[in-house]
Design a protein around this motif. Sequence first.
Motif, PDB file in Angstrom:
ATOM      1  N   MET A 125       0.837  -1.200   0.000  1.00  0.00           N
ATOM      2  CA  MET A 125       0.000   0.000   0.000  1.00  0.00           C
ATOM      3  C   MET A 125       0.869   1.245   0.000  1.00  0.00           C
ATOM      4  SD  MET A 125      -3.388  -0.008   2.333  1.00  0.00           S
ATOM      5  CE  MET A 125      -2.531  -0.405   3.832  1.00  0.00           C
ATOM      6  N   ALA A 126       0.686   2.081  -0.959  1.00  0.00           N
ATOM      7  CA  ALA A 126       1.533   3.262  -1.089  1.00  0.00           C
ATOM      8  C   ALA A 126       1.324   4.229   0.076  1.00  0.00           C
ATOM      9  CB  ALA A 126       1.236   3.970  -2.401  1.00  0.00           C
ATOM     10  N   ASP A 127       0.113   4.267   0.637  1.00  0.00           N
ATOM     11  CA  ASP A 127      -0.183   5.247   1.671  1.00  0.00           C
ATOM     12  C   ASP A 127      -0.054   4.670   3.081  1.00  0.00           C
ATOM     13  OD1 ASP A 127      -2.301   3.531   1.561  1.00  0.00           O
ATOM     14  OD2 ASP A 127      -3.854   5.079   1.417  1.00  0.00           O
ATOM     15  N   LYS A 128       0.628   3.542   3.203  1.00  0.00           N
ATOM     16  CA  LYS A 128       0.814   2.933   4.517  1.00  0.00           C
ATOM     17  C   LYS A 128       1.736   3.817   5.350  1.00  0.00           C
ATOM     18  CE  LYS A 128       2.845  -1.398   5.770  1.00  0.00           C
ATOM     19  NZ  LYS A 128       2.932  -2.849   5.616  1.00  0.00           N
ATOM     20  N   PRO A 129       1.260   4.347   6.492  1.00  0.00           N
ATOM     21  CA  PRO A 129       2.135   5.220   7.285  1.00  0.00           C
ATOM     22  C   PRO A 129       3.248   4.416   7.953  1.00  0.00           C
ATOM     23  CG  PRO A 129       0.132   4.757   8.491  1.00  0.00           C
ATOM     24  CD  PRO A 129      -0.029   4.091   7.147  1.00  0.00           C
ATOM     25  N   ARG A 130       4.342   5.102   8.260  1.00  0.00           N
ATOM     26  CA  ARG A 130       5.432   4.364   8.929  1.00  0.00           C
ATOM     27  C   ARG A 130       4.990   3.889  10.314  1.00  0.00           C
ATOM     28  NH1 ARG A 130      11.793   6.106   9.749  1.00  0.00           N
ATOM     29  NH2 ARG A 130      12.431   4.060  10.566  1.00  0.00           N
ATOM     30  N   LEU A 131       4.320   4.754  11.058  1.00  0.00           N
ATOM     31  CA  LEU A 131       3.837   4.370  12.387  1.00  0.00           C
ATOM     32  C   LEU A 131       2.415   3.810  12.273  1.00  0.00           C
ATOM     33  CD1 LEU A 131       4.793   4.438  15.375  1.00  0.00           C
ATOM     34  CD2 LEU A 131       3.428   6.521  15.609  1.00  0.00           C
ATOM     35  N   PRO A 132       2.219   2.536  12.611  1.00  0.00           N
ATOM     36  CA  PRO A 132       0.875   1.960  12.492  1.00  0.00           C
ATOM     37  C   PRO A 132      -0.104   2.625  13.465  1.00  0.00           C
ATOM     38  CG  PRO A 132       2.552   0.237  12.662  1.00  0.00           C
ATOM     39  CD  PRO A 132       3.218   1.538  13.007  1.00  0.00           C
ATOM     40  N   PRO A 133      -1.384   2.537  13.176  1.00  0.00           N
ATOM     41  CA  PRO A 133      -2.392   3.178  14.025  1.00  0.00           C
ATOM     42  C   PRO A 133      -2.340   2.676  15.465  1.00  0.00           C
ATOM     43  CG  PRO A 133      -3.414   1.667  12.431  1.00  0.00           C
ATOM     44  CD  PRO A 133      -1.992   1.825  12.039  1.00  0.00           C
ATOM     45  N   GLY A 134      -2.514   3.613  16.403  1.00  0.00           N
ATOM     46  CA  GLY A 134      -2.578   3.245  17.814  1.00  0.00           C
ATOM     47  C   GLY A 134      -1.237   2.993  18.460  1.00  0.00           C
ATOM     48  N   GLN A 135      -0.140   3.206  17.723  1.00  0.00           N
ATOM     49  CA  GLN A 135       1.198   2.939  18.258  1.00  0.00           C
ATOM     50  C   GLN A 135       1.857   4.244  18.710  1.00  0.00           C
ATOM     51  OE1 GLN A 135       0.691  -0.586  18.361  1.00  0.00           O
ATOM     52  NE2 GLN A 135       2.919  -0.562  18.166  1.00  0.00           N
ATOM     53  N   THR A 136       2.774   4.157  19.663  1.00  0.00           N
ATOM     54  CA  THR A 136       3.561   5.282  20.138  1.00  0.00           C
ATOM     55  C   THR A 136       5.030   4.940  19.986  1.00  0.00           C
ATOM     56  OG1 THR A 136       1.858   5.780  21.771  1.00  0.00           O
ATOM     57  CG2 THR A 136       4.000   6.781  22.114  1.00  0.00           C
ATOM     58  N   LEU A 137       5.781   5.913  19.477  1.00  0.00           N
ATOM     59  CA  LEU A 137       7.198   5.675  19.232  1.00  0.00           C
ATOM     60  C   LEU A 137       7.986   5.719  20.536  1.00  0.00           C
ATOM     61  CD1 LEU A 137       8.833   5.172  16.701  1.00  0.00           C
ATOM     62  CD2 LEU A 137       9.220   7.643  16.538  1.00  0.00           C
ATOM     63  N   THR A 138       8.903   4.782  20.703  1.00  0.00           N
ATOM     64  CA  THR A 138       9.795   4.800  21.861  1.00  0.00           C
ATOM     65  C   THR A 138      11.222   4.571  21.392  1.00  0.00           C
ATOM     66  OG1 THR A 138      10.318   3.813  24.010  1.00  0.00           O
ATOM     67  CG2 THR A 138       9.463   2.337  22.331  1.00  0.00           C
ATOM     68  N   ALA A 139      12.161   5.107  22.144  1.00  0.00           N
ATOM     69  CA  ALA A 139      13.572   4.848  21.846  1.00  0.00           C
ATOM     70  C   ALA A 139      14.074   3.676  22.666  1.00  0.00           C
ATOM     71  CB  ALA A 139      14.402   6.088  22.148  1.00  0.00           C
ATOM     72  N   LYS A 140      13.312   3.315  23.706  1.00  0.00           N
ATOM     73  CA  LYS A 140      13.711   2.182  24.551  1.00  0.00           C
ATOM     74  C   LYS A 140      13.387   0.879  23.827  1.00  0.00           C
ATOM     75  CE  LYS A 140      11.093   3.375  27.883  1.00  0.00           C
ATOM     76  NZ  LYS A 140      10.386   4.284  28.749  1.00  0.00           N
ATOM     77  N   PHE A 141      13.888  -0.195  24.346  1.00  0.00           N
ATOM     78  CA  PHE A 141      13.579  -1.509  23.809  1.00  0.00           C
ATOM     79  C   PHE A 141      13.046  -2.344  24.980  1.00  0.00           C
ATOM     80  CE2 PHE A 141      15.446  -5.103  20.894  1.00  0.00           C
ATOM     81  CZ  PHE A 141      14.181  -5.676  20.811  1.00  0.00           C
ATOM     82  N   PRO A 142      11.730  -2.237  25.241  1.00  0.00           N
ATOM     83  CA  PRO A 142      11.155  -2.970  26.380  1.00  0.00           C
ATOM     84  C   PRO A 142      11.345  -4.479  26.222  1.00  0.00           C
ATOM     85  CG  PRO A 142       9.608  -1.337  25.515  1.00  0.00           C
ATOM     86  CD  PRO A 142      10.726  -1.454  24.528  1.00  0.00           C
ATOM     87  N   ILE A 143      11.268  -5.173  27.339  1.00  0.00           N
ATOM     88  CA  ILE A 143      11.412  -6.631  27.357  1.00  0.00           C
ATOM     89  C   ILE A 143      10.086  -7.241  27.769  1.00  0.00           C
ATOM     90  CG2 ILE A 143      12.561  -8.564  28.543  1.00  0.00           C
ATOM     91  CD1 ILE A 143      14.978  -6.546  28.860  1.00  0.00           C
TER      92      ILE A 143
END
Length: 187
Positions: free
Chosen positions: A1-19
């Motif tokens: 899909m050409a219009d697929k956003p990088r961040l999927p819906p309902g997600q929040t960007l983090t720099a951490k890598f949770p376990i």
Amino acid sequence: MADKPRLPPGQTLTAKFPILDLGIQPAITPKEYRLTTSGLIENPIDWGWDDFQAQPQINLTTDIHCVTTWSRYDNDWSGISAKHFLSIVQPKPAAKFMIFHSHDGYTTNVPLTAFDDEDVVLAHSWNGQPISREHGGPVRPIIPKLYLWKSAKWVKHITFLEDDVPGYWEVRGYHNNGDPWKEERFG
Ligand SMILES: Nc1nc2c(c(=O)[nH]1)N[C@H]1C(S)=C(S)[C@@H](COP(=O)(O)O)O[C@H]1N2
Ligand SMILES: [Mo]
């Protein structure tokens, strides 16, 4: 899909890598590591660490998306491409689903068509370092187009089946497919 956003819906960007896991973090040294396969394939493997390392290696940068709503951009993975792995084990035409089995008893199911892609890797390193025990080292598949629960940590066995068999979270209410852009979070 050409219009697929990088961040999927309902997600929040983090720099951490949770376990996130079931609370068991198996300690598997590379020396004791083995990767085996079964099911509908022409060429089952039983690889030790040296066999794994002797395969052609790739580096790949992917985003990861967890169903608990965090996403992390630009993770550098090193390992074996899914395409190469499949060229070795050679799934039979009837093979449609893969089940990943891990050292902590975890399982997850993935359609072969989702794994068989250029952006999928059986990874041993993250951001230039061996994947830590907490994040599933020595080896975990990374399947960026699906929520991260589909990327099994501490993977030890991969089986190829004609019929789908839901895994640990899939039988406990998670969506069977898990596409972040469709918000396939729960069943
Ligand atoms: N073997 C194994 N793999 C697993 C899990 C697990 O409990 N055991 N948890 C899954 C879930 S629910 C998530 S969100 C991711 C978390 O990966 P991380 O701990 O590296 O962030 O691993 C997935 N793979
Ligand atoms: Mo998760």
